[in-house]
Design a protein around this motif. Structure first.
Motif, PDB file in Angstrom:
ATOM      1  N   UNK A  27     -11.870  18.000  11.670  1.00 14.59           N
ATOM      2  CA  UNK A  27     -10.449  18.151  11.971  1.00 14.59           C
ATOM      3  C   UNK A  27     -10.030  19.613  11.847  1.00 14.59           C
ATOM      4  N   UNK A  28      -9.289  20.076  12.850  1.00 10.56           N
ATOM      5  CA  UNK A  28      -8.770  21.443  12.873  1.00 10.56           C
ATOM      6  C   UNK A  28      -7.364  21.390  13.466  1.00 10.56           C
ATOM      7  N   UNK A  29      -6.433  22.102  12.830  1.00 14.45           N
ATOM      8  CA  UNK A  29      -5.129  22.305  13.463  1.00 14.45           C
ATOM      9  C   UNK A  29      -5.163  23.714  14.024  1.00 14.45           C
ATOM     10  N   UNK A  59      -0.993  11.063  25.723  1.00 16.13           N
ATOM     11  CA  UNK A  59       0.275  11.687  25.334  1.00 16.13           C
ATOM     12  C   UNK A  59       0.275  13.179  25.639  1.00 16.13           C
ATOM     13  N   UNK A  60       1.449  13.701  25.894  1.00 15.50           N
ATOM     14  CA  UNK A  60       1.583  15.136  26.167  1.00 15.50           C
ATOM     15  C   UNK A  60       1.233  15.926  24.911  1.00 15.50           C
ATOM     16  N   UNK A  61       0.626  17.075  25.106  1.00 13.11           N
ATOM     17  CA  UNK A  61       0.323  17.980  23.997  1.00 13.11           C
ATOM     18  C   UNK A  61       1.438  19.008  23.880  1.00 13.11           C
ATOM     19  N   UNK A  62       1.624  19.577  22.695  1.00  9.73           N
ATOM     20  CA  UNK A  62       2.633  20.635  22.544  1.00  9.73           C
ATOM     21  C   UNK A  62       2.315  21.805  23.473  1.00  9.73           C
ATOM     22  N   UNK A  63       3.350  22.459  23.913  1.00  8.07           N
ATOM     23  CA  UNK A  63       3.184  23.615  24.798  1.00  8.07           C
ATOM     24  C   UNK A  63       2.750  24.815  23.963  1.00  8.07           C
ATOM     25  N   UNK A  64       1.702  25.537  24.407  1.00 11.36           N
ATOM     26  CA  UNK A  64       1.302  26.746  23.674  1.00 11.36           C
ATOM     27  C   UNK A  64       2.473  27.716  23.580  1.00 11.36           C
ATOM     28  N   UNK A  65       2.643  28.421  22.505  1.00 12.53           N
ATOM     29  CA  UNK A  65       1.737  28.699  21.398  1.00 12.53           C
ATOM     30  C   UNK A  65       1.836  27.725  20.222  1.00 12.53           C
ATOM     31  N   UNK A  87       0.997  24.545  17.781  1.00  6.98           N
ATOM     32  CA  UNK A  87      -0.322  24.053  17.372  1.00  6.98           C
ATOM     33  C   UNK A  87      -0.422  22.553  17.605  1.00  6.98           C
ATOM     34  N   UNK A  88      -1.643  22.072  17.633  1.00  5.20           N
ATOM     35  CA  UNK A  88      -1.910  20.641  17.733  1.00  5.20           C
ATOM     36  C   UNK A  88      -3.151  20.324  16.914  1.00  5.20           C
ATOM     37  N   UNK A  91      -6.791  14.989  19.011  1.00  2.00           N
ATOM     38  CA  UNK A  91      -6.736  13.806  18.138  1.00  2.00           C
ATOM     39  C   UNK A  91      -5.870  12.710  18.722  1.00  2.00           C
ATOM     40  N   UNK A  92      -4.812  13.090  19.436  1.00  2.00           N
ATOM     41  CA  UNK A  92      -3.874  12.115  19.986  1.00  2.00           C
ATOM     42  C   UNK A  92      -4.343  11.525  21.318  1.00  2.00           C
ATOM     43  N   UNK A  93      -5.429  12.043  21.868  1.00  2.00           N
ATOM     44  CA  UNK A  93      -5.879  11.583  23.193  1.00  2.00           C
ATOM     45  C   UNK A  93      -7.164  10.778  23.160  1.00  2.00           C
ATOM     46  N   UNK A  94      -7.568  10.322  21.981  1.00  2.00           N
ATOM     47  CA  UNK A  94      -8.734   9.453  21.871  1.00  2.00           C
ATOM     48  C   UNK A  94      -8.328   8.181  21.137  1.00  2.00           C
ATOM     49  N   UNK A  95      -9.109   7.128  21.323  1.00  2.20           N
ATOM     50  CA  UNK A  95      -8.905   5.886  20.606  1.00  2.20           C
ATOM     51  C   UNK A  95      -9.757   5.872  19.348  1.00  2.20           C
ATOM     52  N   UNK A  96      -9.404   4.995  18.423  1.00  2.68           N
ATOM     53  CA  UNK A  96     -10.106   4.902  17.137  1.00  2.68           C
ATOM     54  C   UNK A  96     -10.540   3.449  16.899  1.00  2.68           C
ATOM     55  N   UNK A  97     -11.807   3.261  16.514  1.00  2.00           N
ATOM     56  CA  UNK A  97     -12.316   1.945  16.131  1.00  2.00           C
ATOM     57  C   UNK A  97     -13.449   2.107  15.143  1.00  2.00           C
TER      58      UNK A  97
END
Length: 168
Positions: free
Chosen positions: A75-77, A95-101, A103-104, A162-168
């Motif tokens: 994990x990295x922010x 989901x949309x990612x934050x606009x640069x600059x 962080x995500x 992290x927000x664009x993958x599924x978890x199982x």
């Protein structure tokens, strides 16, 4: 020419999707009340770094292909990256990612693409006229959903949102 026949069930097995497991258990990061804390675990050899305690999957309903096994990504922010182009509508599972600059949150995968179970890459993309390096977007190798993340052309760091993958 010899007359060969396939073993019983072989043709059906070849026609069945390779990820025919239970897809109903795919959860998105937004499904977890504690967010990244709920899907991560401390990793001792990384001096307190966090890894994902779930397999990472394609988030598309009906796909669920395993992209990365649990514990591989760190994990990295870090700075957000523009993965979406305004001319193309965003898929509802992305989901949309934050606009640069801004962080995500990312899962960083190193040292090479062989760490992945199932990932695809786009052709190199020039983000803008001043960018030195071209990017390749990471997509699901099974259904082509993406971009799920990115890497620099010829690089050894692979970034999954992290927000664009599924978890199982």
């Amino acid at each position: 020419m010899s007359d060969q026949s396939l073993p019983p069930g072989a043709l059906e097995a070849l026609q069945r999707p390779s990820n025919a497991g239970d897809r109903s258990t795919i959860r998105k990061l937004s499904d977890f009340d504690q967010g990244i804390l709920a899907v991560s675990a401390s990793h001792d050899k990384d001096l307190g770094g966090l890894t994902h305690k779930f397999d990472l999957l394609c988030p598309r309903s009906g796909c669920g292909s395993v992209i990365l096994k649990a514990g591989v990504g760190r994990w990295v922010e870090s700075d957000s990256v523009e993965l979406d182009f305004a001319k193309e509508p965003l898929h509802p599972d992305l989901p949309a990612l934050p606009v640069p600059p801004a962080t995500t949150q990312w899962w960083l995968v190193t040292p090479n693409m062989m760490e992945f179970e199932n990932i695809g890459f786009t052709r190199p993309v020039q983000q803008d006229a001043v960018a030195v390096k071209k990017l390749k977007f990471l997509i699901c190798a099974e259904c082509d959903l993406g971009p799920l993340g990115w890497c620099e052309e010829g690089g050894n760091e692979f970034w999954l949102a992290c927000s664009r993958v599924g978890y199982r």
